[in-house]
Design a protein around this motif. Structure first.
Motif, mmCIF file in Angstrom:
data_model
loop_
_atom_site.group_PDB
_atom_site.id
_atom_site.type_symbol
_atom_site.label_atom_id
_atom_site.label_comp_id
_atom_site.label_asym_id
_atom_site.label_seq_id
_atom_site.Cartn_x
_atom_site.Cartn_y
_atom_site.Cartn_z
ATOM 1 N N GLY A 16 37.557 41.802 33.950
ATOM 2 C CA GLY A 16 36.583 40.730 33.996
ATOM 3 C C GLY A 16 37.066 39.541 34.791
ATOM 4 N N GLU A 17 38.166 39.747 35.513
ATOM 5 C CA GLU A 17 38.751 38.645 36.281
ATOM 6 C C GLU A 17 38.076 38.487 37.642
ATOM 7 N N ALA A 18 37.520 39.598 38.141
ATOM 8 C CA ALA A 18 36.853 39.568 39.445
ATOM 9 C C ALA A 18 35.378 39.916 39.263
ATOM 10 N N ALA A 19 34.543 39.331 40.109
ATOM 11 C CA ALA A 19 33.109 39.564 40.033
ATOM 12 C C ALA A 19 32.774 40.996 40.460
ATOM 13 N N ASP A 20 31.657 41.504 39.935
ATOM 14 C CA ASP A 20 31.278 42.888 40.238
ATOM 15 C C ASP A 20 30.810 43.068 41.676
ATOM 16 N N TRP A 21 30.282 42.015 42.263
ATOM 17 C CA TRP A 21 29.737 42.156 43.619
ATOM 18 C C TRP A 21 30.838 42.219 44.681
ATOM 19 N N ILE A 22 32.067 42.019 44.272
ATOM 20 C CA ILE A 22 33.186 42.115 45.227
ATOM 21 C C ILE A 22 33.440 43.578 45.583
ATOM 22 N N ASP A 23 33.588 43.836 46.873
ATOM 23 C CA ASP A 23 33.973 45.175 47.342
ATOM 24 C C ASP A 23 35.501 45.217 47.426
ATOM 25 N N PRO A 24 36.145 46.011 46.549
ATOM 26 C CA PRO A 24 37.610 46.000 46.485
ATOM 27 C C PRO A 24 38.281 46.260 47.833
ATOM 28 N N GLY A 25 37.816 47.285 48.531
ATOM 29 C CA GLY A 25 38.421 47.599 49.825
ATOM 30 C C GLY A 25 38.250 46.472 50.817
ATOM 31 N N ALA A 52 42.541 34.623 45.405
ATOM 32 C CA ALA A 52 42.216 34.935 44.014
ATOM 33 C C ALA A 52 40.918 34.245 43.624
ATOM 34 N N ASN A 53 40.784 33.011 44.084
ATOM 35 C CA ASN A 53 39.571 32.239 43.803
ATOM 36 C C ASN A 53 38.337 32.921 44.398
ATOM 37 N N SER A 54 38.551 33.593 45.519
ATOM 38 C CA SER A 54 37.425 34.172 46.253
ATOM 39 C C SER A 54 36.747 35.315 45.511
ATOM 40 N N VAL A 55 37.458 35.921 44.586
ATOM 41 C CA VAL A 55 36.870 37.066 43.882
ATOM 42 C C VAL A 55 36.455 36.705 42.450
ATOM 43 N N LYS A 56 36.677 35.464 42.064
ATOM 44 C CA LYS A 56 36.350 35.044 40.704
ATOM 45 C C LYS A 56 34.856 35.191 40.401
ATOM 46 N N ALA A 57 34.571 35.508 39.170
ATOM 47 C CA ALA A 57 33.192 35.693 38.747
ATOM 48 C C ALA A 57 32.461 34.349 38.694
#
Lengths: 198, 198
Positions: free
Chosen positions: A150-159, A193-198
């Motif tokens: 739950g640390e990163a938002a779902d809309w982030i594409d991991p790759g 890190a901030n860029s992927v925060k929910a």
DNA sequence: ATATATCGAAACGGTCCGTTTCATTCAAGC
DNA sequence: GCTTGAATGAAACGGACCGTTTCGATATAT
């Protein structure tokens, strides 16, 4: 520095590839890249340094580009998916590992050469692109874990997120600015890190 | 395509530099880079295409590298600090502008060549680094404005934030993946915007 | 009018390209 | 055991480009 074993002339060991020659050629190629860069990297120079014949090189490697890619694939890997417990820690670890490897080991000179070659040779460009796509997919694990936590938002594409981080490292490598201070690198990691925060 | 004016032989116009030759040389150099890339870029080839003598080129440009940098500096600029009202909009605009320029104009081929050259030639590397540092300082304006609006956190370094964005564009250019879909690009812009949020 | 600097053409020796020829070495197959 | 055949390193080939020099022609600057 010079080994005695390399000073005796190698010859054919029959109707099969001589692994000593193969090793000597790849070794010489890497040394030339590290010492003189891609500009010094020629088949002639590799043959001279490896005490090998040019036909021997051309028999096993179809082009300078393929020899370069072979040298590249012999490099050791940097762990691109560490698990420190937090995204920021993971990102810092990846960046620190990459920049440090490129700065201290031979990997930096070799990788710079591969990227430069890719700007001239479509084969090298394609090979590099395919390899990087695979690495980013692997490295995306950092963000998949973060999403589960739950640390990163779902809309982030991991790759894609990993691509952004590697892009920064590439940029520093290509502009010869690998010697970044630790607090600067921490700020970059914090921003990513901030860029992927929910 | 070929102009009549370029078919008549140019000659000396006295004890001064011939601007027609200068223009023809830079023009030919750019065309060669666009059509054949850095691999086809040689002084001989430029001289042939420009119908100029090699000594004329060497008189005014000390090396192949300097001619390449001169071609690069003739390129038109992409606005790296647009003002759309929001950071995300600004970031998207910058990325869209860069990628589109590199894909459709001659700028992509030329810039790729400069980056590749910088991996071989320290002068080119230094010149490129200095130029990029200046551009990122300018482009950081996006984030300085965002900080004034309270849209971006104070701990963000505007120049560094711009470097991260440009790094992504570089990476796409160097791996020949400029044809990114708009929604993907929007997601990247969104992630970068997120990265500077307070 | 003279001196001077430019221009394009041509040729130089040098390096690297990719290929061919050659004698040598040794594994594989008969 | 003997022959066949592939691999090895050395040497040399023609070709491309390097950076430089020489050359005759041109036109400005003094």
């Amino acid at each position: 520095m010079k080994e005695k074993a390399q000073e005796i002339r190698r010859t054919s060991i029959g109707a099969q590839r001589n692994p000593q020659s193969q090793e000597a050629i790849l070794q010489a190629a890497e040394e030339i890249l590290v010492e003189g860069g891609l500009g010094a990297f020629s088949i002639e120079a590799v043959a001279r340094r490896a005490r090998a014949g040019k036909p021997t090189i051309y028999r096993w490697w179809p082009s300078k580009t393929m020899l370069l890619l072979d040298v590249y694939h012999r490099q050791k890997y940097v762990d691109i998916a560490p698990d420190t417990g937090s995204v920021e820690g993971d990102i810092f670890q990846v960046l620190h590992g990459l920049l440090n490897f490129w700065r201290t080991e031979s990997g930096g000179a070799v990788f710079r050469s591969v990227i430069a070659e890719a700007q001239t040779n479509p084969d090298a460009c394609h090979a590099l692109g395919a390899y990087m796509a695979d690495r980013y997919r692997q490295g995306g694990e950092i963000f998949r874990r973060a999403q589960k936590r739950g640390e990163a938002a779902d809309w982030i594409d991991p790759g894609q997120a990993m691509e952004l981080i590697a892009s920064f490292a590439w940029h520093r490598l290509l502009t010869d600015r690998l010697d970044i201070k630790e607090d600067e690198l921490r700020r970059v990691a914090r921003q990513f890190a901030n860029s992927v925060k929910a």
